[in-house]
Design an enzyme around this catalytic site. Structure first.
Site, short mmCIF file in Angstrom:
data_model
loop_
_atom_site.label_atom_id
_atom_site.label_comp_id
_atom_site.label_asym_id
_atom_site.label_seq_id
_atom_site.Cartn_x
_atom_site.Cartn_y
_atom_site.Cartn_z
N GLY A 27 0.92 -1.10 -0.64
CA GLY A 27 -0.11 0.04 -0.12
C GLY A 27 1.19 1.48 0.07
O GLY A 27 1.97 0.78 -0.30
N GLY A 28 0.17 2.30 0.25
CA GLY A 28 1.19 3.32 0.08
C GLY A 28 1.60 3.74 1.30
O GLY A 28 2.45 4.77 1.22
N MET A 29 1.78 3.30 2.25
CA MET A 29 2.36 3.31 3.37
C MET A 29 3.11 2.13 4.20
O MET A 29 3.86 2.88 5.18
CB MET A 29 1.72 3.62 4.87
CG MET A 29 2.05 4.66 6.04
SD MET A 29 1.29 5.12 7.33
CE MET A 29 0.77 4.17 7.80
N THR A 31 3.86 -2.46 3.53
CA THR A 31 3.84 -3.54 3.03
C THR A 31 3.60 -5.08 3.68
O THR A 31 4.38 -4.82 4.98
CB THR A 31 5.05 -4.15 1.90
OG1 THR A 31 5.60 -2.40 0.91
CG2 THR A 31 5.39 -5.37 0.98
N LYS A 47 2.92 -6.60 9.22
CA LYS A 47 3.07 -4.95 8.28
C LYS A 47 4.00 -4.03 8.99
O LYS A 47 4.35 -3.68 9.76
CB LYS A 47 1.48 -4.31 8.68
CG LYS A 47 1.13 -2.95 7.76
CD LYS A 47 -0.06 -2.99 8.21
CE LYS A 47 -0.71 -2.23 7.25
NZ LYS A 47 -1.14 -2.27 5.69
N ASP A 141 -9.17 5.66 7.91
CA ASP A 141 -9.48 4.80 6.67
C ASP A 141 -10.37 3.22 6.25
O ASP A 141 -9.62 2.64 6.12
CB ASP A 141 -7.79 4.72 6.49
CG ASP A 141 -7.37 4.90 4.81
OD1 ASP A 141 -7.75 5.25 3.91
OD2 ASP A 141 -6.08 4.26 4.56
#
Length: 660
Positions: A27-29, A31, A47, A141
């Site tokens: 993702g954006g922030m 893996t 994560k 989110d």
């Protein structure tokens, strides 16, 4: 390049505990990797924050704080957080590993969904948010990628607190910025960056809209255009795209996505109660419920008058906005996908999103110094060109009729009324349109088509269903292959000892044979581990009845033989076969039980004097009891004995002699 083998984290041992395996998602922030917790020998989801975030002390502090908050959430619909760590600047979370799919996969495959199915999926998401809001935690989110569907159908929400940790970072790339997935971003997060439980409600409402329609309510060429619409445009009722949706479902969606947060449900618990009322109305088959619709309806018109914008203005203004390379020096991704993350300074975006700040295209600037004649000439030329275009183009076209949900015969008749033909081009499965009816057309309803053109049809084959094959009696490998061959998926395999089924053979399945199920439905198997191994206990020296009972309780068959023994007391086990080891139910265990010493012949001591008789009997292994006769002559001679001479008796038994 193989991203798995080139990923430096794959194979690494983080914090001396977590062995990093294959990459699951990025993702954006962060893996996500599948990993092995070597300490507890279990699979976890790891994560790992992207490189550089761990160097930011403020982000690391807030990351730990938010991870601790998320770890306090213990709920069946929340992905559990087990641990967090920092391995030389590599920040990570160890979380529950949930094999299965994301809600994004279901949206792609099955949307638009019926209101009942959409609310069925939303309910556990709200249940997770209820637990979070009760604990004072705001997710920030909510999106399909953060909703996981386990193989057993359990719905779990992931990533609580991470968005908040990211916005608190001291990193120059994110300090003071807004960070979130733009398609699901609440207006207040765009304008001032402040979020509360109602922000999660807004995102959940957008999620519901997408489940119902298969589309997001706002779109644009860049994230800032989508953000503009969140602030200035109401979410339209989903029935605009799906006419069968009842008014009270429209009202539910628009209540949750009201731009004014004060008009939304106060938190997920309130929203969940509203969802339950709507589900009850759907279960009753109500096409409309005026009272429920009225309770849920948001005063949209009043909101528009207060804000000074309506849907038409805000949408056209957003569409007219250029796709900027950045606002205030902050870059935006071009051509955003469903998971684009927007990172914006709230003050700058609030300024940029004011309607008066919309940039006008350069071609729209008035040119000075042009005369009236030039303007008239341009208008005349434009009129001539427009008239020619109408004759050449528009006049030859008509609009395709709506043929969806019609049979091919009815569709042919309807299209023929305006001179069009139909052509069946594809048949596909549908969960919502019964077999033989039209699912979609090319071109679609209302789109331009030549007046003599042909409309391509996609016809429903009805729901995609497959019969579950008979799997019992097959080996596990053969059963797995049979499942794959019927477009189903192998679910959980339970291994159980079975005294009648050989090891590795299936003896139980769910669903049952010939049950009709959807494509990719999970089939659960129960596979035999064979007979249960039983450790044989040593019963040597124990009493016969005690040994026999203990062995039978374990499932063994017991066979008993008897034998004399000079050493083992009568009734106790002399030996056992087998004495130890592993055997199985109904196997035979042999016990040799003592009858005591062998019988001996009683010697003849009649007419012997007392001392000789005692010596002879004692030597033969008997005890001696002396009695005097009624006429004691004091001769000390044995007149009689019991047992009599030649009798077989047990060693140690008593022989009584009578003397004169």
């Amino acid at each position: 390049m193989d991203t798995q083998t080139s990923d430096p984290l794959v194979g690494r041992l983080l914090d001396g505990r977590y062995r990093v395996g294959s990459r699951v998602a990025k993702g954006g922030m962060a893996t996500v990797y599948e990993a092995l917790d070597t300490r507890l020998d279990r699979i976890v989801a790891l994560k790992v924050m992207h490189s550089g975030l761990g160097d930011d002390a403020e982000f690391a502090r807030r990351f730990v704080q938010e991870a601790r908050s998320a770890a306090r959430l213990s709920h069946p619909n929340v992905v559990a957080v087990f641990d967090q760590g920092d391995d030389n600047g590599t920040l990570f979370l160890a979380m529950e590993y949930v094999p299965g799919r994301t809600l994004r996969d279901l949206v792609r495959q099955f949307s638009p969904m019926s209101p009942s199915r959409a609310l069925e999926l939303l309910t556990p998401v709200l249940s997770a948010l209820c637990a979070a809001h009760d604990a004072g935690i705001v997710h920030r989110d909510i999106k399909p990628e953060n909703v996981l569907i386990a193989n057993d159908g359990t719905v779990k929400v992931a990533d609580f607190g991470l968005a908040r940790a990211s916005t608190a970072s001291g990193n120059t790339a994110t300090q003071g910025m807004l960070m979130g997935t733009v398609s699901y971003l609440a207006p207040e997060l765009v304008t001032d960056g402040r979020a509360d439980a109602r922000s999660d409600v807004y995102s959940a409402g957008i999620l519901l809209y997408e489940l119902l329609t298969g589309e997001k309510p706002h779109s644009g060429e860049s994230p800032i255009q989508v953000a503009y619409q969140h602030v200035h445009a109401d979410v339209p009722p989903p029935s605009r795209l799906e006419a069968s949706i009842p008014p009270y479902v429209d009202a539910l969606v628009q209540r949750a996505t009201a731009r004014d947060r004060d008009l939304r449900p106060a938190d997920a618990r309130v929203f969940s109660r509203q969802v339950n009322r709507v589900r009850s109305a759907l279960d009753e088959g109500l096409q409309d419920d005026p009272e429920l619709t009225g309770d849920l309806t948001v005063p949209i018109q009043a909101m528009r008058q207060d804000s000074g914008y309506d849907d038409g203005y805000s949408r056209s203004a957003a569409a007219a906005m250029p796709a900027p390379a950045g606002v205030g020096g902050v870059a935006f991704p071009q051509n955003p996908g469903h998971n684009d993350t927007i990172v914006v300074e709230p003050e700058l975006i609030a300024s940029a999103l004011k309607p008066g700040s919309v940039a006008r295209p350069p071609a729209a600037k008035r040119r000075r110094g042009r005369g009236l004649a030039t303007l008239l000439a341009v208008l005349l030329i434009a009129g001539a060109v427009g008239t020619a275009a109408w004759f050449v183009g528009v006049q030859r076209y008509t609009h395709a009729p709506n043929l969806v949900n019609l049979t091919e015969v009815a569709a042919s008749a309807k299209a023929g009324e305006i001179g069009l033909k139909i052509e069946k081009r594809e048949s596909t499965f549908s969960e919502t349109v019964r077999a033989g009816l039209i699912i979609a057309t090319d071109p679609g309803a209302g789109e331009r088509i030549r007046k003599t053109g042909t409309i391509g049809l996609t016809v429903s084959k009805g729901p995609e269903r497959y019969g579950v094959p008979k799997l019992t009696g097959l080996s596990q490998e053969a059963a797995s292959q049979a499942i794959e061959n019927t477009n189903l998926r192998l679910g959980k395999i339970s291994t159980v000892y079975n005294e009648n089924v050989p090891a590795g053979v299936v003896f139980g399945q769910y669903p049952k044979v010939n049950t009709s199920v959807k494509r990719d439905a999970l089939v659960l198997l129960t596979v035999s581990k064979g007979k249960r191994p039983i450790t044989v206990p040593d019963q040597t020296g124990k009493r016969q009845i005690q040994a026999k009972t203990a062995l039978r309780r374990l499932g063994f068959t017991v066979k008993i033989d008897l034998a004399f023994s000079e050493k083992v007391p009568e009734g106790r086990v002399i030996s056992q076969d087998p004495r130890t080891g592993i055997r199985y139910t109904r196997d035979t265990i042999k016990l040799l039980v003592s009858k005591g010493p062998a019988l001996r012949e009683v010697p003849n001591v009649r007419s012997k004097n007392v001392e000789d008789a005692k010596r002879i009997l004692t030597a033969a292994g008997f005890k001696v009891e002396i009695r005097r006769g009624p006429f004691d002559l004091h001769l000390n001679l044995v007149a009689a004995q019991n047992p009599t001479a030649g009798t077989m008796a047990k060693p140690g038994s008593t022989v009584t002699i009578t003397i004169l």
